[in-house]
Design a protein around this motif. Sequence first.
Motif, PDB file in Angstrom:
ATOM      1  N   GLU A   1       0.894  -1.222  -0.031  1.00 54.53           N
ATOM      2  CA  GLU A   1      -0.141   0.004   0.124  1.00 54.53           C
ATOM      3  C   GLU A   1       0.821   1.361  -0.042  1.00 54.53           C
ATOM      4  N   LEU A   2       0.651   2.225  -0.909  1.00 53.59           N
ATOM      5  CA  LEU A   2       1.119   3.317  -0.870  1.00 53.59           C
ATOM      6  C   LEU A   2       0.405   4.735  -1.081  1.00 53.59           C
ATOM      7  N   THR A   3       0.705   5.723  -0.577  1.00 49.59           N
ATOM      8  CA  THR A   3      -0.261   6.862  -0.561  1.00 49.59           C
ATOM      9  C   THR A   3      -0.023   7.896  -1.884  1.00 49.59           C
ATOM     10  N   ILE A  40       3.676  -8.677  -7.415  1.00 46.17           N
ATOM     11  CA  ILE A  40       3.062  -8.005  -6.306  1.00 46.17           C
ATOM     12  C   ILE A  40       2.114  -7.050  -6.572  1.00 46.17           C
ATOM     13  N   LYS A  41       0.833  -7.171  -5.880  1.00 44.71           N
ATOM     14  CA  LYS A  41      -0.144  -5.959  -6.394  1.00 44.71           C
ATOM     15  C   LYS A  41       0.061  -4.730  -5.476  1.00 44.71           C
ATOM     16  N   LEU A  42      -0.508  -3.499  -6.103  1.00 49.10           N
ATOM     17  CA  LEU A  42       0.016  -2.502  -5.598  1.00 49.10           C
ATOM     18  C   LEU A  42      -1.289  -1.741  -5.333  1.00 49.10           C
ATOM     19  N   LEU A  43      -1.498  -1.232  -4.035  1.00 52.38           N
ATOM     20  CA  LEU A  43      -2.882  -0.718  -3.638  1.00 52.38           C
ATOM     21  C   LEU A  43      -2.509   0.904  -3.354  1.00 52.38           C
ATOM     22  N   LEU A  44      -3.527   1.635  -3.610  1.00 53.29           N
ATOM     23  CA  LEU A  44      -3.447   3.161  -3.337  1.00 53.29           C
ATOM     24  C   LEU A  44      -4.414   3.417  -2.220  1.00 53.29           C
ATOM     25  N   ASP A  45      -3.563   3.675  -1.104  1.00 55.02           N
ATOM     26  CA  ASP A  45      -4.185   3.841   0.267  1.00 55.02           C
ATOM     27  C   ASP A  45      -4.794   5.334   0.463  1.00 55.02           C
ATOM     28  N   ASP A  46      -5.913   5.462   1.147  1.00 53.57           N
ATOM     29  CA  ASP A  46      -6.693   6.801   1.772  1.00 53.57           C
ATOM     30  C   ASP A  46      -6.842   7.446   0.256  1.00 53.57           C
ATOM     31  N   PHE A  47      -7.535   7.035  -0.689  1.00 49.41           N
ATOM     32  CA  PHE A  47      -7.826   7.739  -1.885  1.00 49.41           C
ATOM     33  C   PHE A  47      -9.010   8.701  -1.350  1.00 49.41           C
ATOM     34  N   ARG A  66     -11.738   6.157   4.724  1.00 45.15           N
ATOM     35  CA  ARG A  66     -12.685   5.898   5.830  1.00 45.15           C
ATOM     36  C   ARG A  66     -13.545   7.163   6.031  1.00 45.15           C
ATOM     37  N   SER A  67     -13.192   8.553   5.603  1.00 52.24           N
ATOM     38  CA  SER A  67     -13.998   9.517   5.816  1.00 52.24           C
ATOM     39  C   SER A  67     -15.037   9.510   4.973  1.00 52.24           C
ATOM     40  N   PHE A  68     -15.238   8.820   3.699  1.00 49.23           N
ATOM     41  CA  PHE A  68     -16.250   8.615   2.899  1.00 49.23           C
ATOM     42  C   PHE A  68     -17.161   7.617   3.432  1.00 49.23           C
ATOM     43  N   ILE A  69     -16.590   6.563   4.240  1.00 44.25           N
ATOM     44  CA  ILE A  69     -17.536   5.421   4.443  1.00 44.25           C
ATOM     45  C   ILE A  69     -18.377   5.868   5.833  1.00 44.25           C
ATOM     46  N   GLU A  88     -12.212   1.168   3.353  1.00 45.86           N
ATOM     47  CA  GLU A  88     -11.741   1.202   4.798  1.00 45.86           C
ATOM     48  C   GLU A  88     -12.817   1.844   5.892  1.00 45.86           C
ATOM     49  N   GLY A  89     -12.450   1.485   7.053  1.00 48.09           N
ATOM     50  CA  GLY A  89     -13.183   1.942   8.485  1.00 48.09           C
ATOM     51  C   GLY A  89     -14.904   1.761   8.300  1.00 48.09           C
ATOM     52  N   ILE A  90     -14.999   0.392   7.965  1.00 46.62           N
ATOM     53  CA  ILE A  90     -16.512   0.027   7.798  1.00 46.62           C
ATOM     54  C   ILE A  90     -16.826  -0.187   9.599  1.00 46.62           C
TER      55      ILE A  90
END
Length: 855
Positions: free
Chosen positions: A727-729, A752-759, A781-784, A814-816
Amino acid sequence: MNNSSDDKLSNTDESLQNDELELYKVAYQNLQQRHTALFKLNQLSQDCKELSTFYAQVHRVIKAIMTAENFYIVMYDQTLSTLEFVYHVDEEDEVPEDPVPYESFRGSLTSHVIESKEPLLATPNMIKQMANDGVLNHIGTAGMDWLGVPLLQDGYVIGVMAIQSYTENTRYTEEDKALLTYTAQHVVSALVRLQDHEQLQKAVSSRTRELMEQIREREKAELLQESLYRISELTNRVGLDINDFYGQVHNIIGQLINAENFFIAKYDRESDTIDFVYYLDQNSRNTASDFLPQKSADLYTALVVRRKQTCLLSYDEMYELYRQGETKKPQKETNSWLGVPLIADDDVIGVLVLQSYQKHITYNQQDAELLNFVSHHVSMAIKRRETLDYERRTHEMLEKQVKMRTEALEEEIRQRKQVEQMLKHNASHDDLTGLPNRVVFLDLLDHAINNMKRRPEMEFAVLFLDLDRFKMVNDSLGHHAGDLLLKVVAKELKSIIRANDTVARLGGDEFVVLIEDIDDKSEVYEIAQRITFTLAQPFNIDNQPVFIGTSIGILFSDDRYESAETMLRDADTAMYHAKDSGKGRFEEFDASMHQKIQEELSLEADIRQAIEQDEFTPYFQPIYQLDSAKVIGFEALARWQSSKRGMVMPNQFIPVAEETGLVVDIDLQIMRKACDQLKQWQAQGLCEQQYVSCNLFGNHFYNPTLPDDISHILNSAGLEPAHLRIELTERVLLEENEVVLANMKALKQLGIKLLLDDFGTGYSSLSYVHRFPLDVVKIDRSFITDAHLKTSNRAIIKTIIDLAANLQLATISEGIECQEEADILTQMGCLYGQGYYFAKPMAGEKATALLTASK
């Protein structure tokens, strides 16, 4: 009488012997015929070169040894669960030409042979009985006997070979079944050989195409290299007229890209004027007046200057810009427009433009990248040409001055004095704002310290300013807008301070103010308050309101200070205290701030020791597939069980670790332990497809050894790369650094798969993200939070999920926190999620228990 009886018996025995001999002859001939046929089949398996002719030849051989007018070969793909009738000759039945699902033939005689792996000789009575027993439900056209044998390879059924009769005249025996079974072994051997041969041919053809593509790419690279060399060579031709120079640049570019309509525009920043110094245009509607120097305003060329980046536009995109009021209305004849900036010393000095009026000529991203690459060399060439022209003109001027003798010499001396003054000013002042620089300010501050030692009543104060949101403005609007903003701030600060005070720029967005000869601290507070209020107001930058604000640290003079550097350090500390307290405010330095610094230094020392002692450990938060509540992976989160401090949470140590760069070692320590834990779970049979997702601080991606470091961790753990995700920002992506992109591609090649965190919390968008080799977008999580109550949040989430799906990116929420949020996300098409509703981050032992329970 007795003799006569003996003669009759003798004749009878002789007749029987003749009949038996005739039967042996027939049997021998049949055996000879079958032996010849099998020999031909064996020879066919060695000599046949193509599958397309092989099946028909097999049919001819089998027809030679038994009645086989109705014959077919069907291939079975167990992986795809399909049947393909590769050869079929039948008097009654028809079969599909393409592969069909195996399920559609389940319950047939063919499927019975596949599933039993045994030959089958089915008579009408047997077929009827099998149908009554429910074994068959898909029989096809009713006939007489059906004989089918499996094609076996390494114990697996890869197909069926069958013959069928529709009349009483043609019946099959157990001997036929045995013979056809034996024949099938030769067919399988030949099939495998021919299939391997076809795969080899395909591989050779693929490699040949790849090599041809490499040759074409090499030729293009050689042409590009030659073109760049020719551009560079043009620069050194001193006698070449500038218009001829532009023309030859056009000719060189035209060999790389269609450049029938080509423009070179020079941009003058001071006058904001664009001058088309060279143009060749096929549109009869355009006249010479259209290419006269003019204010940039609404020109598409000016769009490139403002954005400081390549613009590739279709007519519809140009019209949309016009509709938004950003540019003038495009000409209807325009089909495609490509403009790239000419940049020298980080300033736009001009624009290269290609334009197409023909439908069949449309520029693409590859053209844009190529022209952009060439533009760097053209920029340098133009800059060198201008320098050469400048040097030539300077030489001519000097010659004239020499001829003018004394008057010219006096003029030269005067000019040199001006240059010296300018150099002296530049050495002591900031190039951008014209304010005194750090060196001058420290000198003035040292002077004030020494002056107060002689005259204690000469008290003074230092204000240390840092703009609160300058980086956001610089990243979102560009460096040009950032430079304009710094100039405006410098002008405002100069208007606020008193005549005998000094404002200087230290660099970046940091300013300092020296307030001398103060009678009361309230004077300083008043100036700080005016600065805070002024910089909190919106500034108009490039016709756009910009809000920044400032944090100020105040330091008053004191006998304990011996040097300017020490005072500047404490003023800086007060400024950071103001920023930590909420920004947009000022704080006066006091002794307690020293204590905070000492605590941070102590924490930094403990972090270093913790890294050496391997104290950081991963906590695992499960990631679930929302529609099945199945654990599909874990996010590994850093925790610190300190031998001195006990359990330390991330918000306590991560900020210091990031500031000091120690977070890089922590990340790798967490990744190593997380990979070891996942491998242990696999060995225990607790998980098979699950993965572990690890966060990496942005600085990792600027390290060219990152792929090797991660490969070493995976190899040490014995873990496949497919089970690790990183995960990277989005901040890592903003600069589009070549090393960052190379590292991302290398990690992808590892598997390796790459994830964009806190989009959604920063500056990027999905239209920007698609340029990077990402696999997953994690919705912040702010949107969830309260998505089931807030319509606006749901709209944003739905937009992100749909756009991500269009870009073939998966989404993780994130953040459910509750069932309602999970249900809404599932309905919107989000596949995966994590949060306290499912599980909090947990130690490895609890995660093991969770996996054990799920099994």
